[in-house]
Scaffold this motif. Structure first.
Motif, mmCIF file in Angstrom:
data_model
loop_
_atom_site.group_PDB
_atom_site.id
_atom_site.type_symbol
_atom_site.label_atom_id
_atom_site.label_comp_id
_atom_site.label_asym_id
_atom_site.label_seq_id
_atom_site.Cartn_x
_atom_site.Cartn_y
_atom_site.Cartn_z
ATOM 1 N N PHE A 245 -51.184 -47.386 15.733
ATOM 2 C CA PHE A 245 -52.034 -48.575 15.769
ATOM 3 C C PHE A 245 -52.496 -48.871 17.197
ATOM 4 N N ILE A 246 -51.565 -48.837 18.126
ATOM 5 C CA ILE A 246 -51.896 -49.171 19.517
ATOM 6 C C ILE A 246 -52.894 -48.177 20.100
ATOM 7 N N LYS A 247 -52.713 -46.883 19.796
ATOM 8 C CA LYS A 247 -53.577 -45.838 20.354
ATOM 9 C C LYS A 247 -54.843 -45.607 19.519
ATOM 10 N N ASN A 248 -54.941 -46.311 18.371
ATOM 11 C CA ASN A 248 -56.034 -46.075 17.423
ATOM 12 C C ASN A 248 -56.090 -44.602 17.018
ATOM 13 N N ASP A 249 -54.908 -44.042 16.782
ATOM 14 C CA ASP A 249 -54.756 -42.642 16.399
ATOM 15 C C ASP A 249 -54.527 -42.597 14.893
ATOM 16 N N VAL A 250 -55.603 -42.411 14.137
ATOM 17 C CA VAL A 250 -55.491 -42.519 12.689
ATOM 18 C C VAL A 250 -54.670 -41.381 12.095
ATOM 19 N N GLU A 251 -54.679 -40.230 12.720
ATOM 20 C CA GLU A 251 -53.876 -39.129 12.195
ATOM 21 C C GLU A 251 -52.386 -39.421 12.357
ATOM 22 N N LEU A 252 -52.004 -40.008 13.488
ATOM 23 C CA LEU A 252 -50.614 -40.401 13.688
ATOM 24 C C LEU A 252 -50.228 -41.498 12.705
ATOM 25 N N ILE A 253 -51.137 -42.436 12.447
ATOM 26 C CA ILE A 253 -50.883 -43.466 11.437
ATOM 27 C C ILE A 253 -50.586 -42.818 10.095
ATOM 28 N N GLY A 254 -51.414 -41.867 9.709
ATOM 29 C CA GLY A 254 -51.222 -41.197 8.427
ATOM 30 C C GLY A 254 -49.900 -40.461 8.340
ATOM 31 N N ARG A 255 -49.531 -39.750 9.414
ATOM 32 C CA ARG A 255 -48.261 -39.003 9.405
ATOM 33 C C ARG A 255 -47.058 -39.939 9.341
ATOM 34 N N SER A 256 -47.212 -41.152 9.856
ATOM 35 C CA SER A 256 -46.080 -42.076 9.966
ATOM 36 C C SER A 256 -45.892 -42.943 8.724
ATOM 37 N N LEU A 257 -46.861 -42.913 7.805
ATOM 38 C CA LEU A 257 -46.759 -43.727 6.587
ATOM 39 C C LEU A 257 -45.843 -43.036 5.576
ATOM 40 N N GLU A 258 -44.577 -42.977 5.921
ATOM 41 C CA GLU A 258 -43.551 -42.321 5.098
ATOM 42 C C GLU A 258 -42.302 -43.192 5.100
ATOM 43 N N ASP A 259 -41.751 -43.402 3.925
ATOM 44 C CA ASP A 259 -40.547 -44.230 3.773
ATOM 45 C C ASP A 259 -39.498 -43.424 3.020
ATOM 46 N N VAL A 260 -38.367 -43.164 3.670
ATOM 47 C CA VAL A 260 -37.306 -42.376 3.035
ATOM 48 C C VAL A 260 -36.146 -43.240 2.563
ATOM 49 N N ILE A 261 -36.269 -44.561 2.713
ATOM 50 C CA ILE A 261 -35.158 -45.449 2.382
ATOM 51 C C ILE A 261 -35.478 -46.397 1.224
ATOM 52 N N ILE A 262 -36.570 -47.157 1.337
ATOM 53 C CA ILE A 262 -36.882 -48.210 0.362
ATOM 54 C C ILE A 262 -37.725 -47.687 -0.791
ATOM 55 N N GLU A 263 -38.802 -46.985 -0.463
ATOM 56 C CA GLU A 263 -39.756 -46.535 -1.483
ATOM 57 C C GLU A 263 -39.141 -45.684 -2.589
ATOM 58 N N PRO A 264 -38.240 -44.740 -2.270
ATOM 59 C CA PRO A 264 -37.672 -43.942 -3.352
ATOM 60 C C PRO A 264 -36.945 -44.772 -4.408
ATOM 61 N N VAL A 265 -36.427 -45.924 -4.015
ATOM 62 C CA VAL A 265 -35.720 -46.793 -4.964
ATOM 63 C C VAL A 265 -36.705 -47.702 -5.693
ATOM 64 N N ARG A 266 -37.557 -48.378 -4.938
ATOM 65 C CA ARG A 266 -38.453 -49.369 -5.537
ATOM 66 C C ARG A 266 -39.571 -48.757 -6.371
ATOM 67 N N SER A 267 -39.965 -47.538 -6.066
ATOM 68 C CA SER A 267 -41.115 -46.943 -6.764
ATOM 69 C C SER A 267 -40.856 -46.748 -8.255
ATOM 70 N N ILE A 268 -39.589 -46.703 -8.645
ATOM 71 C CA ILE A 268 -39.283 -46.536 -10.072
ATOM 72 C C ILE A 268 -39.703 -47.761 -10.887
ATOM 73 N N LEU A 269 -39.946 -48.884 -10.211
ATOM 74 C CA LEU A 269 -40.370 -50.106 -10.903
ATOM 75 C C LEU A 269 -41.870 -50.131 -11.166
ATOM 76 N N ILE A 270 -42.610 -49.162 -10.606
ATOM 77 C CA ILE A 270 -44.076 -49.205 -10.651
ATOM 78 C C ILE A 270 -44.602 -48.009 -11.431
ATOM 79 N N PRO A 271 -45.142 -48.223 -12.635
ATOM 80 C CA PRO A 271 -45.683 -47.105 -13.420
ATOM 81 C C PRO A 271 -46.796 -46.389 -12.655
ATOM 82 N N GLY A 272 -46.747 -45.061 -12.663
ATOM 83 C CA GLY A 272 -47.809 -44.260 -12.068
ATOM 84 C C GLY A 272 -47.782 -44.172 -10.564
#
Length: 307
Positions: free
Chosen positions: A211-238
């Motif tokens: 965000f600070i560097k306006n580096d959209v590729e770095l933003i994309g690579r960093s949008l990964e969650d290995v802790i919360i999303e794997p658990v919560r995503s089961i509540l969301i169909p599709g």
């Protein structure tokens, strides 16, 4: 001092995938419309403008509880009447409770001559979040009040950092199911592996740097969650299909908005954001689940006084 004010209280995306409870982003759409009036007696009145069933007890209302705290701190014979036009539905994952909490305190502060700082307003607004989820957190109310992207470095003591926000487009799909924040917190693991924590820290740091560097590729690579999303995503169909196919369509990345069920995706261009919306619609049409979508941008102002 003015006696009444109207404000637009925007939706927000909390967590930003890897930043659970510490990162948030303000949206230009959707917004709640709130009308707040200054009273000459020490009370808070809550009204629903459109018949939406809101708790009328101020201590049980996400807009009312922050105002009670504000009034108690002022210790003056003043109060507020709040009329809420609720466009951001509770349980949507795009900051419904935060819009009410942040909107009410920004409006009240305006009526009082802006005597409180933005940090003070976040401190009050967190009492509304406690009503909604049982715990104080600021990753929705902070961006709602400050605008743009915010980092909540600490709650105790409160320490909020505004982060430069690039001109990205945000696509949000809200499947028409409700995921209560309190319930979504209950299913989370209480302990995490050190290797997962290290990966998560790297992604949070990478996202902030992007965000600070306006580096959209770095933003994309960093949008990964290995802790919360794997658990919560089961509540969301599709969810898994939406995330994978939206990235195939050109989105930088994204994930669960707040505690869900909404899913957000960031894109470099409006054309890509609209293609991502088409993908979302196709998937939920196939599932047979009703939904709403928004294609919007990052709101860099936050709650807006409109009169």
């Amino acid at each position: 001092m003015s006696k009444t004010v109207k404000i637009l209280a925007p939706g927000t995306v909390a967590n930003l995938v890897c930043g659970f409870d510490v990162l948030g982003l303000c949206l230009n759409e959707p917004n709640d419309l709130m009308e707040v009036a200054l009273l000459n007696e020490k009370k808070v009145i809550i009204k629903s403008a459109d018949g939406y069933p809101l708790p009328l007890d101020p201590l049980q209302n996400t807009a009312g509880a922050p105002l009670v705290e504000m009034i108690n701190e002022l210790d003056k014979e003043i109060g507020f009447e709040v009329v809420i036009h609720k466009n951001i539905k509770p349980g949507s994952g795009i900051g419904s409770s935060a819009a009410s909490a942040a909107g009410s305190v920004v409006a009240a502060n305006h009526l009082l001559g802006n005597i409180f700082s933005k940090e003070d307003l976040v401190r009050f607004a967190m009492f509304g979040e406690k009503v909604a989820s049982g715990v104080k957190h600021a990753d929705n109310v902070a961006p709602c009040i400050y605008g743009g992207v915010t980092l909540i470095r600490s709650i105790y003591p409160l320490d909020i950092v505004s982060i430069p926000s690039p001109d990205l487009f945000v696509t949000v799909v809200h499947p028409q199911i409700e995921v209560r924040t309190a319930d979504a917190r209950q299913i989370l693991r209480k302990e995490v592996l050190l290797k997962d924590a290290i990966k998560q820290w790297g992604n949070i740091a990478g996202l902030v740097a992007g965000f600070i560097k306006n580096d959209v590729e770095l933003i994309g690579r960093s949008l990964e969650d290995v802790i919360i999303e794997p658990v919560r995503s089961i509540l969301i169909p599709g969810f898994d299909e939406v995330k994978a196919k939206c990235k195939e369509a050109g989105a930088l990345g994204g994930g669960i908005s707040g505690s869900g069920p909404s899913i957000f995706m960031l894109s470099k261009t409006e054309a890509t954001a609209k293609e991502v919306e088409k993908v979302m619609k196709t998937i939920y049409d196939k599932i047979g689940l009703a939904y709403h979508t928004h294609v919007t941008t990052i709101n860099k102002q936050g709650v807006k006084v409109i009169n």
